[in-house]
Design a protein around this motif. Structure first.
Motif, mmCIF file in Angstrom:
data_model
loop_
_atom_site.group_PDB
_atom_site.id
_atom_site.type_symbol
_atom_site.label_atom_id
_atom_site.label_comp_id
_atom_site.label_asym_id
_atom_site.label_seq_id
_atom_site.Cartn_x
_atom_site.Cartn_y
_atom_site.Cartn_z
ATOM 1 N N ARG A 1 -15.759 -40.093 -3.114
ATOM 2 C CA ARG A 1 -15.603 -38.638 -3.193
ATOM 3 C C ARG A 1 -15.796 -37.935 -1.862
ATOM 4 O O ARG A 1 -15.059 -37.007 -1.527
ATOM 5 C CB ARG A 1 -16.587 -38.077 -4.224
ATOM 6 C CG ARG A 1 -16.432 -36.587 -4.466
ATOM 7 C CD ARG A 1 -17.328 -36.128 -5.595
ATOM 8 N NE ARG A 1 -16.982 -36.793 -6.845
ATOM 9 C CZ ARG A 1 -17.642 -36.590 -7.989
ATOM 10 N NH1 ARG A 1 -18.682 -35.765 -8.008
ATOM 11 N NH2 ARG A 1 -17.275 -37.206 -9.089
ATOM 12 N N TYR B 1 -12.762 -35.742 -0.431
ATOM 13 C CA TYR B 1 -12.980 -34.295 -0.269
ATOM 14 C C TYR B 1 -12.666 -33.868 1.160
ATOM 15 O O TYR B 1 -11.978 -32.861 1.384
ATOM 16 C CB TYR B 1 -14.415 -33.920 -0.619
ATOM 17 C CG TYR B 1 -14.718 -32.459 -0.335
ATOM 18 C CD1 TYR B 1 -14.189 -31.458 -1.150
ATOM 19 C CD2 TYR B 1 -15.481 -32.076 0.771
ATOM 20 C CE1 TYR B 1 -14.428 -30.111 -0.883
ATOM 21 C CE2 TYR B 1 -15.730 -30.752 1.044
ATOM 22 C CZ TYR B 1 -15.206 -29.770 0.216
ATOM 23 O OH TYR B 1 -15.426 -28.442 0.488
ATOM 24 N N ARG C 1 -9.043 -33.588 1.515
ATOM 25 C CA ARG C 1 -8.443 -32.378 0.941
ATOM 26 C C ARG C 1 -8.573 -31.183 1.874
ATOM 27 O O ARG C 1 -7.669 -30.347 1.950
ATOM 28 C CB ARG C 1 -9.100 -32.051 -0.413
ATOM 29 C CG ARG C 1 -8.586 -32.887 -1.558
ATOM 30 C CD ARG C 1 -8.894 -32.254 -2.909
ATOM 31 N NE ARG C 1 -10.312 -31.955 -3.082
ATOM 32 C CZ ARG C 1 -11.213 -32.824 -3.522
ATOM 33 N NH1 ARG C 1 -10.842 -34.050 -3.814
ATOM 34 N NH2 ARG C 1 -12.477 -32.469 -3.672
ATOM 35 N N HIS D 1 -13.246 -25.160 3.252
ATOM 36 C CA HIS D 1 -13.067 -25.120 1.794
ATOM 37 C C HIS D 1 -12.342 -23.848 1.373
ATOM 38 O O HIS D 1 -11.400 -23.891 0.568
ATOM 39 C CB HIS D 1 -14.426 -25.210 1.105
ATOM 40 C CG HIS D 1 -14.345 -25.204 -0.385
ATOM 41 N ND1 HIS D 1 -14.173 -26.352 -1.134
ATOM 42 C CD2 HIS D 1 -14.386 -24.169 -1.284
ATOM 43 C CE1 HIS D 1 -14.119 -26.033 -2.423
ATOM 44 N NE2 HIS D 1 -14.250 -24.722 -2.544
#
Length: 373
Positions: free
Chosen positions: A278, A282, A285, A336
């Motif tokens: 993960r 992440y 992304r 983010h």
């Protein structure tokens, strides 16, 4: 392909580390293999190899040329939104005098850190750079990392065009060889090698006996990726083969290293498992946003925090570590937010744009074919 997202995320994190090392440890000597932890140029080459692979693998998997047309048409609107918002953010920071990189660079002795945001900014200039200069002129005044985007954009289009011309041709291997020679000493070579990987990976099925070979190639890629100009400047044969010039990035060496590393990741299940975790996916992304925004944080939050601490008697080491620790969550949070509210909607918008263009094209064709009454 979460593991490829993981590889991209790891590469983006290494670019961030690379720039922090350049800023705060300007005299640090390159240590082979250890410098993989901050191998920024190698990481950029990995980006390019991954782009060549990811943009074309669907074609080799399905044979559908529309995936190439769609990718080419959508490329600019897909990449533009995060770039535009980052440049506008840099413009705001400049106008509010929130960059402290020049003062921090003077204290540290880093000419590199002092070299950014020293010009007179303007809104029209920022918009022009975001819409045109970054993609076609190699401009990177508002964010130095955007020097790669001209190569990213043109390399993507070259990859699409190459596959449309030679993708299923039996003589395509000759085309790969010619293209590799032509782009040998440029970053565009990464896209050609990425396409080659996509072709090989989806037309060949390696046996399990090949895994030790891929592991060896991966290790060799890591060794090549740790090379720098100091390592190679007195090695005449290597200089001749790779067209190396002193004080220049090892473009070809690092591109071949990136190819071997990606080849290893594609064929080693244990490595796929690690990169599919993960934390790495992440980072994958948010990798594009993190790549774009981290220099703005370094020039503002990091530099300002460092100066406040250092000017109040805190030791250099503690000031650097504290400023870095404060900056990491800022970089992650900004990345983010840009990913969620700018990048991901931009991807959706680019798909909508292509579908509308496709629909309008079909409608126009049908209308043109109707008989006159």
């Amino acid at each position: 392909m979460g593991y490829l997202d993981g590889l991209r995320g790891l590469a983006a994190a290494i670019v961030v580390i690379h720039h922090f090392v350049q800023a705060f440890l300007p005299g640090m000597k390159e240590i082979p293999l250890l410098n993989l932890l901050y191998a920024g140029n190698l990481s950029v080459c990995i980006f390019f190899v991954l782009s060549g692979y990811v943009l074309t693998y669907r074609y080799f998997k399905t044979g559908d040329q529309e995936t190439l047309v769609s990718g080419a048409v959508r490329r600019y609107p897909r990449l533009l939104p995060p770039v535009l918002i980052t440049i506008l953010l840099a413009l705001v920071l400049m106008n509010l005098s929130l960059f402290s990189n020049i003062q921090a660079g003077e204290v540290i002795g880093s000419e590199w850190l002092q070299g950014f945001w020293t010009f007179n900014s303007s809104f029209p200039d920022a918009i022009g750079e975001a819409l045109w200069g970054v993609w076609f002129n190699g401009e990177n005044s508002y964010d130095c990392v955007m020097w790669t985007l001209t190569t990213e954009f043109t390399g993507s289009l070259i990859a699409f065009a190459f596959v449309m011309l030679f993708g299923r041709q039996p003589y395509r291997w000759i085309a790969y060889l010619i293209a590799s020679i032509y782009f040998w000493d440029s970053y565009t070579l990464g896209f050609i090698l990425g396409v080659l990987l996509a072709d090989l990976y989806h037309t060949e099925t390696p046996g399990t006996h090949a895994k030790p070979v891929y592991a060896m190639l991966l290790v060799y890629g890591l060794v090549l990726g740790s090379w720098d100009t100091i390592t190679t400047k007195n090695m005449d044969l290597i200089t001749w083969i790779f067209h190396l010039q002193n004080n220049e990035p090892l473009t070809t060496v690092h591109t071949i290293a990136a190819f071997l590393i990606t080849l290893g990741v594609l064929n080693l299940p244990q490595l796929k498992t690690i990169l599919s975790r993960r934390v790495f996916t992440y980072l994958g992304r948010i990798s594009f946003s993190m790549y774009l925004v981290h220099m703005l944080v370094l020039g503002s939050v990091t530099s300002t925090t460092f100066l406040i601490l250092h000017n109040n008697g805190v030791s250099y080491t503690v000031s650097v570590i504290t400023a870095t620790l404060i900056s990491i969550p800022v970089i992650l949070a900004a990345s983010h937010l840009i990913t969620r509210y700018i990048d991901q909607p931009g991807i959706t918008l680019s798909k909508t744009f292509y579908q509308k263009l496709k629909t309008d094209s079909h409608t126009g064709t049908r209308t043109a074919s109707l008989p006159r009454e």
